[in-house]
Motif scaffolding. Sequence first.
Motif, short mmCIF file in Angstrom:
data_model
loop_
_atom_site.label_atom_id
_atom_site.label_comp_id
_atom_site.label_asym_id
_atom_site.label_seq_id
_atom_site.Cartn_x
_atom_site.Cartn_y
_atom_site.Cartn_z
N PRO A 107 0.84 -1.21 0.00
CA PRO A 107 0.00 0.00 0.00
C PRO A 107 0.87 1.25 0.00
N GLY A 108 0.49 2.22 -0.79
CA GLY A 108 1.26 3.46 -0.85
C GLY A 108 2.02 3.65 -2.14
N LEU A 109 1.98 2.67 -3.03
CA LEU A 109 2.66 2.83 -4.31
C LEU A 109 2.09 4.01 -5.09
N ASP A 110 0.81 4.32 -4.87
CA ASP A 110 0.17 5.42 -5.59
C ASP A 110 0.67 6.78 -5.15
N ARG A 111 1.44 6.83 -4.08
CA ARG A 111 1.99 8.12 -3.60
C ARG A 111 3.31 8.48 -4.30
N LEU A 112 3.86 7.56 -5.08
CA LEU A 112 5.18 7.77 -5.65
C LEU A 112 5.12 8.67 -6.88
N ASP A 113 6.15 9.48 -7.06
CA ASP A 113 6.23 10.45 -8.14
C ASP A 113 6.02 9.76 -9.49
N PRO A 114 4.98 10.15 -10.24
CA PRO A 114 4.69 9.47 -11.51
C PRO A 114 5.80 9.64 -12.53
N GLU A 115 6.55 10.75 -12.48
CA GLU A 115 7.65 10.93 -13.43
C GLU A 115 8.75 9.91 -13.18
N ILE A 116 9.07 9.68 -11.90
CA ILE A 116 10.10 8.70 -11.57
C ILE A 116 9.62 7.30 -11.90
N MET A 117 8.36 7.01 -11.62
CA MET A 117 7.81 5.69 -11.94
C MET A 117 7.82 5.46 -13.45
N ALA A 118 7.51 6.49 -14.24
CA ALA A 118 7.53 6.36 -15.69
C ALA A 118 8.95 6.13 -16.20
N SER A 119 9.91 6.81 -15.58
CA SER A 119 11.30 6.61 -15.97
C SER A 119 11.75 5.18 -15.68
N LEU A 120 11.35 4.65 -14.53
CA LEU A 120 11.72 3.28 -14.18
C LEU A 120 11.01 2.26 -15.08
N ALA A 121 9.79 2.60 -15.52
CA ALA A 121 9.04 1.68 -16.38
C ALA A 121 9.75 1.46 -17.72
N GLU A 122 10.65 2.37 -18.10
CA GLU A 122 11.41 2.18 -19.34
C GLU A 122 12.35 0.98 -19.24
N ILE A 123 12.81 0.67 -18.03
CA ILE A 123 13.69 -0.49 -17.84
C ILE A 123 12.98 -1.64 -17.13
N ASP A 124 11.81 -1.34 -16.57
CA ASP A 124 11.05 -2.33 -15.80
C ASP A 124 9.58 -2.20 -16.16
N PRO A 125 9.17 -2.78 -17.29
CA PRO A 125 7.78 -2.60 -17.74
C PRO A 125 6.75 -2.90 -16.66
N ASP A 126 5.77 -2.01 -16.56
CA ASP A 126 4.69 -2.10 -15.56
C ASP A 126 5.21 -1.97 -14.14
N ASN A 127 6.45 -1.47 -13.99
CA ASN A 127 7.05 -1.34 -12.64
C ASN A 127 6.90 -2.64 -11.87
N ALA A 128 7.24 -3.73 -12.54
CA ALA A 128 6.97 -5.07 -11.99
C ALA A 128 7.96 -5.51 -10.92
N HIS A 129 9.20 -4.93 -10.92
CA HIS A 129 10.23 -5.44 -10.03
C HIS A 129 10.85 -4.39 -9.10
N LEU A 130 10.71 -3.13 -9.42
CA LEU A 130 11.46 -2.08 -8.73
C LEU A 130 10.53 -1.08 -8.04
#
Length: 369
Positions: A107-130
């Motif tokens: 719980p709380g993943l929705d509080r994370l900066d969407p820009e940083i999450m989008a940047s991580l999704a480039e190396i981790d699709p769907d933010n599945a691991h990080l």
Amino acid sequence: MGIAHVRKLANLLLSLSLWAVAPLALAEEQVHLYNWNDYFAEDTLETFEAGTGIRPVLDLYDANEILEAKLLAGSSGYDLIFPTARPFAARHIRAGLYLPLDKSQLPGLDRLDPEIMASLAEIDPDNAHLVPYMWGTSGLGINRAKVREILGDQVPLDTWALVFDPQIAARLAGCGIALLDDPTEVFSAALAYLGKDPNSLERADLDAAAELIKGIYPHIRYFHSSQYISDLANGDLCIAHGYSGDVLQAQERADEAGKGVDVIYRIPREGAAMWTDVMAIPSDAPNPEAAHAFIAHLLQPEVIAAVSDYVYYANPNLAATPLVEAALREDPGIYPPAEVKARLFVPNQRSDREIRDLNRRWTRLKANL
């Protein structure tokens, strides 16, 4: 009853008591953490154990390469690790070294900066691991008084020239220059200083960067990724290529010591690396449930804000930002303004062959070959 019988009975009772205690000891749940030095708040582990009953066991490293070697060897024994996203976590994901996250436990993943999450999704699709932990920049830690004493009051302090210009480096060598022991960081900084793409893998560009580094080699006191913190704080270095929060920790220690050591952090005008350290669960983690519990602990705004206050790094939890000490969240070295952010770059992913090539260059440079 004879003394021998008494001793036998005593030994039997002792054995029985140990057998009774053993299951309790074996039942103690633990989470094994592998993290950078001084990268939690003073009470992070204590509050986690108090809230969950799980005992955290912490080991430390000071280079991503050390962490990577343990992962590649297998059976590291760690439940949760804190690598830098690019290029390290990116290639770990490609190699299948991480477990997918169970987001229902976070719980709380929705509080994370969407820009940083989008940047991580480039190396981790769907933010599945990080899950992002802290972010910052790599720039210059400077003993302002010493540098100005040597180079003059008007010398610009926001430039890689302080380490990569051989004439300037020669003048500062006596009071100490340190570079990170990290080929990606040092080569990208050298390329930025040369006006080239910091992520360039062109042989001619890497050759130029290598020649630049080789030219200042005689003036470098050491290559290390953490020693500079105490040396800056003690006044034993003039310049350190380092991580933003580490330099600001050095500044705080210098201020507390009250010996007049004036440490500042500057992001060079030529450009600097912006990085994100992340949380990940190794694929062979002994206790992934406990790892999820620890991530959930760090997703609490008040917990991660306390970490930022202690380590002097920005965290990606937007709900935590108002809880971070005002002096930190208003510091442009920790939360850079838009015009400074525009000069930052994110290291690109690299293939295994490209990494090996860069590491060979780095080994030769450090050996002064």
